[in-house]
Design a protein around this motif. Structure first.
Motif, PDB file in Angstrom:
ATOM      1  N   TRP A   1       0.814  -1.235   0.000  1.00  0.00           N
ATOM      2  CA  TRP A   1       0.000   0.000   0.000  1.00  0.00           C
ATOM      3  C   TRP A   1       0.834   1.265   0.000  1.00  0.00           C
ATOM      4  O   TRP A   1       0.284   2.363  -0.036  1.00  0.00           O
ATOM      5  CB  TRP A   1      -1.000  -0.030   1.160  1.00  0.00           C
TER       6      TRP A   1
ATOM      7  N   ARG B   1      -7.666  -0.522  -2.435  1.00  0.00           N
ATOM      8  CA  ARG B   1      -8.710  -1.146  -3.249  1.00  0.00           C
ATOM      9  C   ARG B   1      -9.202  -2.401  -2.559  1.00  0.00           C
ATOM     10  O   ARG B   1      -8.503  -2.951  -1.706  1.00  0.00           O
ATOM     11  CB  ARG B   1      -8.154  -1.506  -4.615  1.00  0.00           C
ATOM     12  N   PRO B   2     -10.396  -2.894  -2.900  1.00  0.00           N
ATOM     13  CA  PRO B   2     -10.855  -4.142  -2.274  1.00  0.00           C
ATOM     14  C   PRO B   2      -9.981  -5.311  -2.732  1.00  0.00           C
ATOM     15  O   PRO B   2      -9.581  -5.367  -3.889  1.00  0.00           O
ATOM     16  CB  PRO B   2     -12.280  -4.311  -2.817  1.00  0.00           C
ATOM     17  N   TYR B   3      -9.686  -6.182  -1.818  1.00  0.00           N
ATOM     18  CA  TYR B   3      -8.955  -7.398  -2.185  1.00  0.00           C
ATOM     19  C   TYR B   3      -9.462  -8.569  -1.358  1.00  0.00           C
ATOM     20  O   TYR B   3     -10.358  -8.400  -0.535  1.00  0.00           O
ATOM     21  CB  TYR B   3      -7.441  -7.180  -2.076  1.00  0.00           C
ATOM     22  N   LEU B   4      -8.897  -9.728  -1.604  1.00  0.00           N
ATOM     23  CA  LEU B   4      -9.395 -10.951  -0.972  1.00  0.00           C
ATOM     24  C   LEU B   4      -8.379 -11.499   0.020  1.00  0.00           C
ATOM     25  O   LEU B   4      -7.178 -11.224  -0.108  1.00  0.00           O
ATOM     26  CB  LEU B   4      -9.699 -11.995  -2.054  1.00  0.00           C
ATOM     27  N   PRO B   5      -8.840 -12.307   0.977  1.00  0.00           N
ATOM     28  CA  PRO B   5      -7.894 -12.785   1.994  1.00  0.00           C
ATOM     29  C   PRO B   5      -6.767 -13.659   1.451  1.00  0.00           C
ATOM     30  O   PRO B   5      -5.754 -13.810   2.123  1.00  0.00           O
ATOM     31  CB  PRO B   5      -8.774 -13.567   2.967  1.00  0.00           C
TER      32      PRO B   5
ATOM     33  N   ILE C   1       4.903  -7.278   9.642  1.00  0.00           N
ATOM     34  CA  ILE C   1       6.072  -8.141   9.380  1.00  0.00           C
ATOM     35  C   ILE C   1       6.636  -7.787   8.007  1.00  0.00           C
ATOM     36  O   ILE C   1       5.928  -7.235   7.159  1.00  0.00           O
ATOM     37  CB  ILE C   1       5.784  -9.668   9.481  1.00  0.00           C
TER      38      ILE C   1
ATOM     39  N   PHE D   1       6.130 -16.966   4.746  1.00  0.00           N
ATOM     40  CA  PHE D   1       5.143 -17.501   5.697  1.00  0.00           C
ATOM     41  C   PHE D   1       4.010 -18.201   4.948  1.00  0.00           C
ATOM     42  O   PHE D   1       3.624 -19.324   5.278  1.00  0.00           O
ATOM     43  CB  PHE D   1       4.560 -16.392   6.587  1.00  0.00           C
TER      44      PHE D   1
ATOM     45  N   HIS E   1      -0.258 -26.938   5.741  1.00  0.00           N
ATOM     46  CA  HIS E   1      -1.687 -27.288   5.804  1.00  0.00           C
ATOM     47  C   HIS E   1      -2.189 -27.918   4.497  1.00  0.00           C
ATOM     48  O   HIS E   1      -3.397 -28.069   4.326  1.00  0.00           O
ATOM     49  CB  HIS E   1      -2.510 -26.044   6.124  1.00  0.00           C
TER      50      HIS E   1
ATOM     51  N   HIS F   1      -9.213 -22.126   3.625  1.00  0.00           N
ATOM     52  CA  HIS F   1     -10.030 -21.232   4.450  1.00  0.00           C
ATOM     53  C   HIS F   1     -10.002 -19.792   3.935  1.00  0.00           C
ATOM     54  O   HIS F   1     -10.763 -18.956   4.404  1.00  0.00           O
ATOM     55  CB  HIS F   1      -9.568 -21.281   5.909  1.00  0.00           C
TER      56      HIS F   1
ATOM     57  N   TYR G   1     -11.607 -13.451  12.350  1.00  0.00           N
ATOM     58  CA  TYR G   1     -10.487 -13.778  11.448  1.00  0.00           C
ATOM     59  C   TYR G   1     -10.995 -14.868  10.509  1.00  0.00           C
ATOM     60  O   TYR G   1     -12.126 -15.328  10.641  1.00  0.00           O
ATOM     61  CB  TYR G   1      -9.264 -14.217  12.288  1.00  0.00           C
ATOM     62  N   TRP G   2     -10.163 -15.308   9.592  1.00  0.00           N
ATOM     63  CA  TRP G   2     -10.630 -16.240   8.556  1.00  0.00           C
ATOM     64  C   TRP G   2     -10.828 -17.660   9.069  1.00  0.00           C
ATOM     65  O   TRP G   2     -11.257 -18.535   8.316  1.00  0.00           O
ATOM     66  CB  TRP G   2      -9.700 -16.207   7.347  1.00  0.00           C
TER      67      TRP G   2
ATOM     68  N   PRO H   1     -14.487 -16.301   3.600  1.00  0.00           N
ATOM     69  CA  PRO H   1     -13.628 -15.405   2.809  1.00  0.00           C
ATOM     70  C   PRO H   1     -14.465 -14.444   1.958  1.00  0.00           C
ATOM     71  O   PRO H   1     -15.418 -14.874   1.304  1.00  0.00           O
ATOM     72  CB  PRO H   1     -12.839 -16.366   1.920  1.00  0.00           C
ATOM     73  N   ARG H   2     -14.131 -13.161   2.004  1.00  0.00           N
ATOM     74  CA  ARG H   2     -14.925 -12.139   1.319  1.00  0.00           C
ATOM     75  C   ARG H   2     -14.004 -10.965   0.965  1.00  0.00           C
ATOM     76  O   ARG H   2     -12.937 -10.813   1.552  1.00  0.00           O
ATOM     77  CB  ARG H   2     -16.023 -11.650   2.249  1.00  0.00           C
ATOM     78  N   PRO H   3     -14.411 -10.120   0.027  1.00  0.00           N
ATOM     79  CA  PRO H   3     -13.555  -8.971  -0.287  1.00  0.00           C
ATOM     80  C   PRO H   3     -13.524  -8.004   0.888  1.00  0.00           C
ATOM     81  O   PRO H   3     -14.548  -7.809   1.554  1.00  0.00           O
ATOM     82  CB  PRO H   3     -14.261  -8.315  -1.479  1.00  0.00           C
ATOM     83  N   TYR H   4     -12.376  -7.444   1.156  1.00  0.00           N
ATOM     84  CA  TYR H   4     -12.273  -6.421   2.195  1.00  0.00           C
ATOM     85  C   TYR H   4     -11.259  -5.376   1.776  1.00  0.00           C
ATOM     86  O   TYR H   4     -10.683  -5.465   0.694  1.00  0.00           O
ATOM     87  CB  TYR H   4     -11.963  -7.043   3.550  1.00  0.00           C
ATOM     88  N   LEU H   5     -11.088  -4.376   2.621  1.00  0.00           N
ATOM     89  CA  LEU H   5     -10.250  -3.239   2.253  1.00  0.00           C
ATOM     90  C   LEU H   5      -8.983  -3.211   3.109  1.00  0.00           C
ATOM     91  O   LEU H   5      -8.971  -3.765   4.211  1.00  0.00           O
ATOM     92  CB  LEU H   5     -11.045  -1.945   2.454  1.00  0.00           C
ATOM     93  N   PRO H   6      -7.942  -2.540   2.617  1.00  0.00           N
ATOM     94  CA  PRO H   6      -6.688  -2.569   3.380  1.00  0.00           C
ATOM     95  C   PRO H   6      -6.770  -1.928   4.758  1.00  0.00           C
ATOM     96  O   PRO H   6      -5.913  -2.202   5.596  1.00  0.00           O
ATOM     97  CB  PRO H   6      -5.705  -1.808   2.480  1.00  0.00           C
TER      98      PRO H   6
ATOM     99  N   ARG I   1      -5.840 -24.858  14.425  1.00  0.00           N
ATOM    100  CA  ARG I   1      -4.529 -24.764  13.756  1.00  0.00           C
ATOM    101  C   ARG I   1      -4.439 -23.499  12.909  1.00  0.00           C
ATOM    102  O   ARG I   1      -3.420 -22.811  12.899  1.00  0.00           O
ATOM    103  CB  ARG I   1      -4.302 -26.017  12.886  1.00  0.00           C
ATOM    104  N   ILE I   2      -5.544 -23.187  12.197  1.00  0.00           N
ATOM    105  CA  ILE I   2      -5.566 -21.967  11.378  1.00  0.00           C
ATOM    106  C   ILE I   2      -5.396 -20.745  12.281  1.00  0.00           C
ATOM    107  O   ILE I   2      -4.648 -19.823  11.977  1.00  0.00           O
ATOM    108  CB  ILE I   2      -6.899 -21.857  10.595  1.00  0.00           C
TER     109      ILE I   2
ATOM    110  N   ASP J   1      -1.872 -20.360  13.487  1.00  0.00           N
ATOM    111  CA  ASP J   1      -0.855 -20.232  12.446  1.00  0.00           C
ATOM    112  C   ASP J   1      -1.062 -18.939  11.651  1.00  0.00           C
ATOM    113  O   ASP J   1      -1.439 -18.957  10.485  1.00  0.00           O
ATOM    114  CB  ASP J   1      -0.913 -21.462  11.517  1.00  0.00           C
ATOM    115  N   GLN J   2      -0.840 -17.802  12.296  1.00  0.00           N
ATOM    116  CA  GLN J   2      -0.949 -16.501  11.641  1.00  0.00           C
ATOM    117  C   GLN J   2       0.424 -15.830  11.684  1.00  0.00           C
ATOM    118  O   GLN J   2       1.200 -16.092  12.598  1.00  0.00           O
ATOM    119  CB  GLN J   2      -1.948 -15.616  12.385  1.00  0.00           C
ATOM    120  N   PRO J   3       0.687 -14.956  10.693  1.00  0.00           N
ATOM    121  CA  PRO J   3       2.021 -14.316  10.682  1.00  0.00           C
ATOM    122  C   PRO J   3       2.320 -13.559  11.981  1.00  0.00           C
ATOM    123  O   PRO J   3       3.431 -13.624  12.493  1.00  0.00           O
ATOM    124  CB  PRO J   3       1.940 -13.344   9.508  1.00  0.00           C
ATOM    125  N   ILE J   4       1.324 -12.833  12.520  1.00  0.00           N
ATOM    126  CA  ILE J   4       1.510 -12.286  13.872  1.00  0.00           C
ATOM    127  C   ILE J   4       0.207 -12.470  14.641  1.00  0.00           C
ATOM    128  O   ILE J   4      -0.859 -12.623  14.048  1.00  0.00           O
ATOM    129  CB  ILE J   4       1.968 -10.802  13.907  1.00  0.00           C
TER     130      ILE J   4
END
Lengths: 529, 529
Positions: A262, A268-272, A454, A462, A470, A475, B261-262, B267-272, B447-448, B451-454
């Motif tokens: 960014w 802009r909208p994006y996906l997970p 990070i 990562f 996994h 997910h 969280y996911w 899962p859906r579009p979201y913004l930064p 587990r998901i 297991d996140q980056p932070i």
């Protein structure tokens, strides 16, 4: 001693694979040029973390140096051409894009580009055929039991190989033409009102006519890609693996690693499952070679300008080189110019030409005041990392877009490569050096880049490791992949609801008319009585 | 000794503020119930990192304990009610939602809910009026020079205070009714085909009729919120600060911290500027109190079931409590039940009732086999964190939605609170305990989650601190905020392009007709000649 070191390394690797539970085997489907230079950083990091990395490459590759001893494993796909042919093709493309296209009309340019695109598709097809129909190769790859494939989808076929091997894959991409791949395959939502489609050189704040242009670009790129790319590969894929299509196949990517962030992108909208890892190759500056450091230090208070049109543009026409040199000669700064052509007659005493530059180290040098760039993503990110304002001279592919981004963020001035004069270049350089807002904005972008939860490289690694651990990242996959296009846009629902409303209006109107008629008749009857 | 400790703390804080360059002052606009319990974790972490945290709270608050000594600072807004009134209001709401509403028709329920909503709005208005028209308070807050405000937008007015103080703010939210707030204020894109709107209890994989229902929910919630919420607050806001509106004001949020969280969301579009921090309150389990540990250990191989309908639901009707107890009595497991009402006559020897449970520690206990929950987000996240399958008995607000998510992910079975029988509850419990897929899915989600980056808490704190360091996060704000609704949906562009196409078709048709006529006339002339 050497033997002991080897044993220790092997033991450590073994321990890592057993200990962490996910050190695994990575298969790579790369692309050439800056794509490879960027991907290589991720792959080297994967090696560092104890993974085994195998690169599936064409024998014709110009960038992937499979002849030299390397920590990577290589699986080489023999195609008819050799590395010299690859160099010739790249140079031909650069010659067309830099020198020929500017002299042609839009129609002639499009025709030329189409021919080049068809030639390229032919080569990609040969590569793909030689990979997927090479049974011994596929069996060998299958038996190696890779955990993940890392694919640059600019060269088709990687995802087909992943399908044949039955392994999850991660895409790595800067952008596709008109973002068609991200939209069609990744299901990235389209909002043409404030999301400029790639290759259009637009920003997120568009006038009405720019928004019309953006919409036209979307329609144009959709048509071109459907016509020339998707159709061809759909047929090829369905021959190799029944009912498979390029869009569906690429859409199975677990993660899309996007080579921006960014600091560079417009929000802009994006996906997970889209992860932004721009600037992952950037590093703090190392000391310069002695001769270069002396030259840079000799600039005093005025500082230095770094000039590079990238690793690909080696020669300019004599005329162009001359007026660039004469513009640079008028600067009080010292100039470090990456240039391989004949020394221009107008070259000033303040300018020194080099075959190759330690670009990142130069941009990170405290004396550096500005960066003249063709606008490649890698170079722009190095400037952002070190907070250096830019003069952009974009030529082709994503370069005009990249410079448009930096211009909109107030960190760059653009100069037109085809029409620029000595005065234009000089004025642009003076602007970014002496108007403080450019340095301030470049520093702001740099602060944003450095201030992430990070680091981009860690984020990229990562998510590749996550897919290994996994066996995918389901997910994060939106359910839109299971919808048809009219379901996705809710056209069936809207149609149904409109039909319901129309029926209700019709029924109510009919009832009213019927009641009115009845009342009328009763009235008349009563009158008659 | 005590004095020395204080001096050291003050010196450390001073050092932090100077040393890191961003330790600052945080002003908080909280909400009650589980919202506060979750937000408190973030605020405690901010304190830990050396920030100064001031909570702007109503004197009527039930959860924010401003009477007790605390590391937080409090600015108390005096309103007409007291803490007992607040407790009464909360209990009244729970009584209506749990006991009254199920006995009423949909229309009567809606009417009752509307009245409650209007009462609540009246209270919020008083609070807001007492805050923004209290000049000395505003001057004091302005002079303190806060760096950021953390706002729970479920209680309106926080963003108005931020506007008056001229400071950036961060929203923290689980969801708004029908996601109207996220959509209208945050510009989160809407894709009704696979993004179920909140409070509808739908999933991301919908049948045609479910998609119709989803679209209807969107239209319904848009209407309700526009009618009863936005209109009212728009008027209030524009009186307090000229031309200000709720939607525009809330839309200025730098970051939206979403409490999922996911592992939980589809899962859906979201913004930064939307950051998902679900489960930030979860921690590894601590040892249980001796008596409880002995009881849990006595369960042997069968293990334990944890039963809690949350901190809010204290009493059930005698009938309901009895058949719950009789269902639990039939389990071979031991049951730990959080319940404050009269001891049910049918209570089995395997069930022990407690006023309060160390829920997280129980869910993290190796003997725990299942969790019976009302479906609050905090409780569900604790179960996800520890990988415990659930039986959901949702009642109101986001609870049916939360359970729908867990059901869709295969980690829960739902039981209807109003119609359930003893057999239903028993069968649901047996299903999640004895069908291995539920445990497997709960473990997969766990587990998901891990297991996140932070970690989610670090992510939440990072972005609050980011806003403090950079005085905002404008680089994450989409340009859509500067567009009108028809520009946003490109309706003007589509209209223009359709008009262009129509004009071209019209011209071509006219030309063809004209040519045909001319040819016809020439033909006739020739024939006549």
């Amino acid at each position: 001693m050497m033997f002991e070191k080897w044993v220790l390394t092997i033991l450590l690797l073994q321990f890592c694979c057993v200990g962490c539970g996910f050190c695994g085997k990575v298969l790579v489907w790369p692309c050439e040029m800056s794509h490879w230079l960027n991907l290589k950083i991720i792959l080297e990091e994967l090696l560092q973390r104890g993974h085994e990395v195998t690169i599936l490459t064409s024998s014709q590759t110009y960038f992937v140096d499979y002849h030299k001893p390397s920590a990577f494993n290589f699986e080489v796909i023999s195609v008819s051409g050799n590395q010299e042919d690859a160099e010739k093709i790249i140079n031909e493309f650069l010659h067309i894009a830099v020198n020929i296209m500017p002299t042609l009309s839009l129609w002639e340019s499009a025709k030329l580009f189409q021919n080049y695109f068809l030639d390229l598709t032919e080569q990609f097809e040969e590569l793909c055929r030689k990979a997927v129909y090479n049974e011994s190769l596929i069996v060998k790859l299958r038996e190696t039991k890779y955990d993940v494939m890392v694919i640059d989808p600019m060269v088709p076929c990687g995802e087909l190989v992943a399908e044949l091997l039955g392994i999850p894959f991660v895409n790595t991409i800067r952008l596709s033409m008109g973002n068609t791949m991200e939209r069609y395959c990744g299901h990235l939502p389209v909002l043409p009102s404030y999301v400029p489609v790639s290759m259009g050189g637009l920003t997120d704040r568009m006038t009405f006519m720019e928004r019309v242009k953006n919409m036209m670009f979307i329609l144009f790129f959709d048509f071109v890609l459907q016509q020339y790319d998707f159709q061809f590969w759909d047929q090829f894929y369905s021959e190799a693996l029944e009912t498979l299509e390029l869009v569906k196949s690429l859409g199975k990517a677990e993660i899309w690693l996007i080579r921006t962030y960014w600091d560079f992108e417009f929000p802009r909208p994006y996906l997970p499952n889209f992860v932004f890892v721009g600037g992952l190759h950037c590093k703090p500056a190392k000391p310069l070679p002695k001769e270069m450091e002396d030259f840079v230090q000799s600039s005093g208070e005025d500082g230095v300008v770094v000039f590079s049109l990238g690793s690909m543009v080696k020669n300019l026409t004599e005329e162009k080189a001359n007026f660039i040199a004469s513009a640079l000669a008028q600067l009080p700064q010292k100039v470090v110019w990456r240039y391989k052509g004949k020394k221009p007659a107008t070259l000033g005493a303040n300018t020194r030409i080099f075959d190759w530059l330690p670009q990142n180290d130069l941009l990170g040098h405290p004396k550096t005041k500005a960066f003249v760039t063709h606008g490649g993503t890698n170079g722009i990110y190095e400037a952002v990392y070190h907070g250096i304002p830019m003069v952009g001279i974009p030529m082709f592919i994503d370069q005009p877009d990249n410079i448009a981004h930096m211009k909109a963020k107030g960190a760059a001035v653009e100069v037109n490569f085809n029409t620029m004069t000595s005065a234009d270049l000089l004025s642009a350089l003076r602007t970014v050096i002496y108007q403080p807002s450019y340095k301030e904005n470049a520093m702001r972008l740099s602060r944003i880049h450095h201030d992430q939860p990070i680091k981009p490289l860690d984020r990229a690694v990562f998510w590749i490791e996550f897919v290994m651990r996994h066996k995918g990242a389901k997910h994060l996959r939106p359910a839109s992949h299971d919808l048809t296009w009219f379901q996705y846009h809710s056209l069936d629902v809207i149609g149904f609801l409109l039909a319901c409303v129309a029926t209700v209006i019709f029924m109510v109107t009919k009832c009213c008319l019927f009641s009115c008629q009845k009342i009328g008749k009763t009235g008349k009857k009563k009158k008659r009585e």
